[in-house]
Scaffold this active site. Structure first.
Site, PDB file in Angstrom:
ATOM      1  N   ASP A 284     -21.596  -5.626 -35.490  1.00 34.68           N
ATOM      2  CA  ASP A 284     -20.273  -5.031 -35.684  1.00 34.68           C
ATOM      3  C   ASP A 284     -19.114  -6.013 -35.520  1.00 34.68           C
ATOM      4  O   ASP A 284     -18.002  -5.713 -35.962  1.00 34.68           O
ATOM      5  CB  ASP A 284     -20.069  -3.874 -34.688  1.00 34.68           C
TER       6      ASP A 284
ATOM      7  N   SER B   1     -32.138  -0.746 -21.208  1.00 33.52           N
ATOM      8  CA  SER B   1     -32.439  -1.688 -20.124  1.00 33.52           C
ATOM      9  C   SER B   1     -31.760  -1.281 -18.825  1.00 33.52           C
ATOM     10  O   SER B   1     -32.346  -1.398 -17.743  1.00 33.52           O
ATOM     11  CB  SER B   1     -32.000  -3.103 -20.525  1.00 33.52           C
TER      12      SER B   1
ATOM     13  N   GLY C 168     -25.585  -1.860 -27.474  1.00 26.16           N
ATOM     14  CA  GLY C 168     -26.308  -0.815 -28.190  1.00 26.16           C
ATOM     15  C   GLY C 168     -27.454  -0.201 -27.418  1.00 26.16           C
ATOM     16  O   GLY C 168     -27.508  -0.248 -26.181  1.00 26.16           O
TER      17      GLY C 168
ATOM     18  N   CYS D 122      -1.712  -1.819   7.577  1.00 24.38           N
ATOM     19  CA  CYS D 122      -0.776  -0.698   7.478  1.00 24.38           C
ATOM     20  C   CYS D 122      -0.571   0.009   8.822  1.00 24.38           C
ATOM     21  O   CYS D 122       0.490   0.577   9.072  1.00 24.38           O
ATOM     22  CB  CYS D 122      -1.276   0.317   6.447  1.00 24.38           C
TER      23      CYS D 122
ATOM     24  N   TRP E 199     -18.916   6.654 -39.592  1.00 20.54           N
ATOM     25  CA  TRP E 199     -18.754   6.990 -38.174  1.00 20.54           C
ATOM     26  C   TRP E 199     -19.512   8.261 -37.919  1.00 20.54           C
ATOM     27  O   TRP E 199     -19.488   9.180 -38.741  1.00 20.54           O
ATOM     28  CB  TRP E 199     -17.282   7.169 -37.835  1.00 20.54           C
TER      29      TRP E 199
ATOM     30  N   GLU F 269     -21.225   0.068 -23.304  1.00 18.46           N
ATOM     31  CA  GLU F 269     -21.007   0.747 -24.587  1.00 18.46           C
ATOM     32  C   GLU F 269     -22.134   0.539 -25.587  1.00 18.46           C
ATOM     33  O   GLU F 269     -22.070   1.046 -26.693  1.00 18.46           O
ATOM     34  CB  GLU F 269     -19.667   0.306 -25.193  1.00 18.46           C
TER      35      GLU F 269
ATOM     36  N   HIS G  78       0.838  -1.201   0.000  1.00 18.42           N
ATOM     37  CA  HIS G  78       0.000   0.000   0.000  1.00 18.42           C
ATOM     38  C   HIS G  78       0.871   1.248   0.000  1.00 18.42           C
ATOM     39  O   HIS G  78       2.069   1.196   0.292  1.00 18.42           O
ATOM     40  CB  HIS G  78      -0.929  -0.020   1.209  1.00 18.42           C
TER      41      HIS G  78
ATOM     42  N   GLU H  16       1.174   3.811   1.963  1.00 18.27           N
ATOM     43  CA  GLU H  16       1.847   4.156   3.218  1.00 18.27           C
ATOM     44  C   GLU H  16       3.113   3.331   3.419  1.00 18.27           C
ATOM     45  O   GLU H  16       4.151   3.847   3.867  1.00 18.27           O
ATOM     46  CB  GLU H  16       0.921   3.905   4.425  1.00 18.27           C
TER      47      GLU H  16
ATOM     48  N   CYS I 120      -5.326   0.823   6.341  1.00 17.56           N
ATOM     49  CA  CYS I 120      -6.075  -0.397   6.661  1.00 17.56           C
ATOM     50  C   CYS I 120      -5.634  -0.955   8.014  1.00 17.56           C
ATOM     51  O   CYS I 120      -4.481  -0.812   8.427  1.00 17.56           O
ATOM     52  CB  CYS I 120      -5.912  -1.438   5.575  1.00 17.56           C
TER      53      CYS I 120
END
Length: 370
Positions: free
Chosen positions: A201, A302, A296, A85, A171, A294, A51, A53, A76
């Site tokens: 695609d 949804s 469609g 830590c 595009w 991403e 970590h 620290e 932590c």
């Protein structure tokens, strides 16, 4: 106070060096400071590595005695992939710990602060809290709700279309925008698309960072994904997850997909589709803390219908497509009343060449999934 904020800003800058690489851990930066001078610094590189620290304390060595430790996130106090830590902080005889923000992890929240104070170490908490919450927004949601942070990304025309009625979509936005957009994948654990994107695609969905732990998720209710899809080719990088509805007639297809290395997640049907909330919980079980949706338009819709979107990134090209049959960027069931509108907050608008990026968070109101 101003000096403390200066050093915390420096620690924040260090933390950001590991953006997209620490999952399922948060990004953290740390400094060892004495008499207003930085003796050592460190940041968390990836899960399982020391970590922030610990790195800073090791670099400082004996000089850390009676110094201040600045750390962006509460250290932590429990055993995880690495030892606590707080034990190292106590052993190194740090006189004061300045903490940016408490750890949202219920296992640790406030516990380390109490331990440090019990050992006579002064503790200050609360610096740059908004910024620090923001950089670890995915971790914060994952660790408290056991579900990934979900960002929807859309590239559309000014009138909200992502394809012509003929299906042609390449595009709409500029190459500069597409390159910028593709680079965003480096900041996420997974990319998610619907089966129609695969069928239309045939994308690879690769992450630009070849060394990153990265998942590619296909939501495919009826298991239509072709076995010869490019996502299964040698060009494909990353683990593939296929989310489908339980179907006893698809046992052989599941077997063949598993042989190609795909992880199959089966859910019950929700509105004749994959149960997205169940899927997200399963993804959290795989330590996936952030998902970039991403497309469609059906899968994007949804996610909105089920109130599962945390943030949106809409790339808008200054172009008009028009046409009733042109494909809109957000489909799904939509809303029933104006009162049910999905509101956004903290909206930022940026220019990328001639295109615009609208970045915003989804406002959580009393709206419930359909």
């Amino acid at each position: 106070m101003k000096k403390d904020e200066y050093f915390m800003n420096r620690a924040l800058e260090l933390a950001l060096k590991a953006r997209g690489k620490t999952s399922p851990n948060p990004m953290v930066g740390a400094l060892v400071v004495r008499n207003g001078k930085i003796l050592a610094s460190g940041y968390h590189h990836k899960a399982g590595s020391p970590h922030a620290e610990i790195i800073a304390l090791r670099k400082a060595g004996n000089k850390s005695k009676n110094s201040k430790l600045f750390v962006t996130l509460e250290p932590c106090s429990h055993f995880g992939r690495t030892p606590p830590c707080v034990d190292s902080i106590v052993r190194n005889k740090i006189k004061q710990v300045i903490i940016g923000i408490k750890d949202p992890n219920p296992v640790n929240n406030g516990k380390s602060i109490r331990i440090l104070r019990k050992h006579g170490i002064k503790v200050k908490v609360g610096y740059l809290e908004d910024k620090l919450k923001n950089i670890n927004e995915d971790f914060n949601k994952y660790i408290t709700r056991k579900i990934p942070f979900v960002v929807v990304k859309v590239a559309q025309s000014l009138d909200g279309k992502i394809a012509l009625s003929s299906g042609d979509s390449k595009w709409i936005t500029s190459k500069k925008t597409r390159d910028f957009s593709r680079n965003l994948r480096k900041n996420f654990d997974a990319i998610l698309v619907g089966i129609n994107t695969i069928l239309k695609d045939d994308p690879l969905l690769n992450c630009p960072d070849k060394n990153k732990r990265f998942f590619k998720i296909i939501v495919d209710s009826d298991l239509k994904v072709p076995l010869k899809a490019r996502i299964f080719s040698r060009l494909s990088r990353g683990k593939i997850i296929i989310a489908t509805c339980k179907n006893n007639f698809k046992v052989n297809k599941i077997k063949l997909l598993s042989q190609k290395g795909a992880i199959i997640i089966e859910t019950s049907r929700r509105n004749e589709k994959v149960d997205l909330k169940f899927l997200l919980r399963e993804l959290a079980g795989l330590e996936i803390i952030s998902v970039l949706v991403e497309g469609g338009s059906q899968i994007v819709g949804s996610f909105f219908d089920e109130c599962l979107v945390d943030k949106v990134l809409f790339f808008i090209a200054p172009k008009i497509i028009g046409g009733e049959n042109s494909l809109t960027s957000v489909a799904g069931e939509g809303i029933n009343t104006i009162k049910s509108l999905i509101n956004l907050k903290d909206v930022q608008i940026k220019s990328i060449g001639e295109d615009l990026l609208v970045e915003a968070y989804v406002y959580r109101n009393n709206r419930k999934p359909r």
